[in-house]
Design an enzyme around this catalytic site. Sequence first.
Site, mmCIF file in Angstrom:
data_model
loop_
_atom_site.group_PDB
_atom_site.id
_atom_site.type_symbol
_atom_site.label_atom_id
_atom_site.label_comp_id
_atom_site.label_asym_id
_atom_site.label_seq_id
_atom_site.Cartn_x
_atom_site.Cartn_y
_atom_site.Cartn_z
ATOM 1 N N GLY A 95 93.548 -22.259 23.031
ATOM 2 C CA GLY A 95 92.529 -22.575 22.033
ATOM 3 C C GLY A 95 93.074 -23.266 20.798
ATOM 4 N N ARG B 270 98.741 -17.787 31.643
ATOM 5 C CA ARG B 270 98.443 -18.932 30.776
ATOM 6 C C ARG B 270 99.638 -19.236 29.867
ATOM 7 N NH1 ARG B 270 94.196 -22.429 28.949
ATOM 8 N NH2 ARG B 270 95.314 -23.651 27.417
ATOM 9 N N ASN C 70 96.742 -16.869 13.559
ATOM 10 C CA ASN C 70 95.601 -17.457 14.263
ATOM 11 C C ASN C 70 94.966 -16.486 15.249
ATOM 12 O OD1 ASN C 70 94.109 -19.777 15.761
ATOM 13 N ND2 ASN C 70 95.426 -18.853 17.315
ATOM 14 N N GLY D 2 92.944 -13.987 17.178
ATOM 15 C CA GLY D 2 91.663 -13.372 16.826
ATOM 16 C C GLY D 2 90.811 -13.143 18.054
ATOM 17 N N ILE D 3 89.936 -12.133 17.939
ATOM 18 C CA ILE D 3 89.033 -11.804 19.040
ATOM 19 C C ILE D 3 87.610 -11.649 18.504
ATOM 20 C CG2 ILE D 3 90.794 -10.633 20.415
ATOM 21 C CD1 ILE D 3 89.656 -7.939 19.380
ATOM 22 N N GLN E 52 77.700 -10.212 14.049
ATOM 23 C CA GLN E 52 79.158 -10.238 13.843
ATOM 24 C C GLN E 52 79.604 -9.457 12.607
ATOM 25 O OE1 GLN E 52 80.522 -14.441 13.909
ATOM 26 N NE2 GLN E 52 81.586 -13.820 15.760
ATOM 27 N N TYR F 184 83.441 -9.130 12.929
ATOM 28 C CA TYR F 184 84.190 -10.393 12.811
ATOM 29 C C TYR F 184 84.044 -10.987 11.407
ATOM 30 C CZ TYR F 184 85.756 -15.071 14.382
ATOM 31 O OH TYR F 184 86.411 -16.264 14.552
ATOM 32 N N GLY G 212 84.797 -24.014 11.444
ATOM 33 C CA GLY G 212 83.434 -23.813 11.912
ATOM 34 C C GLY G 212 83.467 -23.566 13.410
#
Length: 240
Positions: free
Chosen positions: A13, A39, A82, A84-85, A144, A147, A178
């Site tokens: 990502g 991966r 970076n 994050g979930i 969220q 989050y 965004g």
Amino acid sequence: MARVAIVTGGTRGIGEAISLALQEQGITVAASYAGNAQRAAEFTERTGIPAYQWDVGDYDACQAGCAQVAADLGDVDIVVNNAGITRDGTILKMSYQDWKDVIDTNLGGCFNMAKAVFPGMRTRKWGRIVNIGSINGQAGQYGQVNYAAAKSGIHGFTKALAQEGARAGVTVNAIAPGYIDTDMVAAVPADVLEKIVAKIPVGRLGQASEIARGVTFLVSEEGGFVTGSTLSINGGQHMY
Ligand code: CAA
């Protein structure tokens, strides 16, 4: 000697794009990943960037992981938080575990990583920390609370730590992406995502490389006067 960077969640990502962009700048990069070993192996084979497995939500694992990277590649000069979930759901349906997992990973991970690298950066009088926040930490988002709270916390964390690092040559900044074309955003139900994209002034999702470009700016040698800032990269979806 080349600078050494750790990108958490750096094999997929937005993180993958950041790892590649830093490598392109001549920086020695290590990418951490949580669990997708297949991966990660594919990423390392393709890019030559070593991947290290640890959970950023685990304090001791961050200490050990950062020490391992330093032993393998040299003192860590740059960290991009970076990893994050998401565990989206309205508060009526959100479990305590969904709340805790997101706070521990997204916000706790920033603390755990900073604890591991900040002392060395201060001693060596040079460091760059970039925390990946979110438009949804700035504006909130239905479904969220976990989050948005974590990402909003990242923005506060950034401004506080920036004050502690400033005199020692350590800058701390945030980027607030965004909606970017990644697996995370692809997991949003299609009808919901369609309505979100309709509200983005530039009329499309962002690309991971467009976030990575912001990171290379913030970690550059010339970036020393930029600290405590949040760079919004969101296609104009939220302006303030
Ligand atoms: N505002 C007000 N009401 C809303 C709403 C909104 N934005 N979205 C949905 N609702 C309403 C619905 O109309 C529905 O009302 P009715 O029951 O009266 O019909 C009710 O809320 C329930 O909606 P859903 O059927 O969608 O509820 P659900 O439980 O199936 O799903 C959800 C809820 C999980 C939050 C789902 O709407 C969702 O996934 N939303 C997207 C959340 C999102 O944007 N996540 C971002 C992930 S990517 C990311 O986070 C990266 C980044 O940094 C940007």
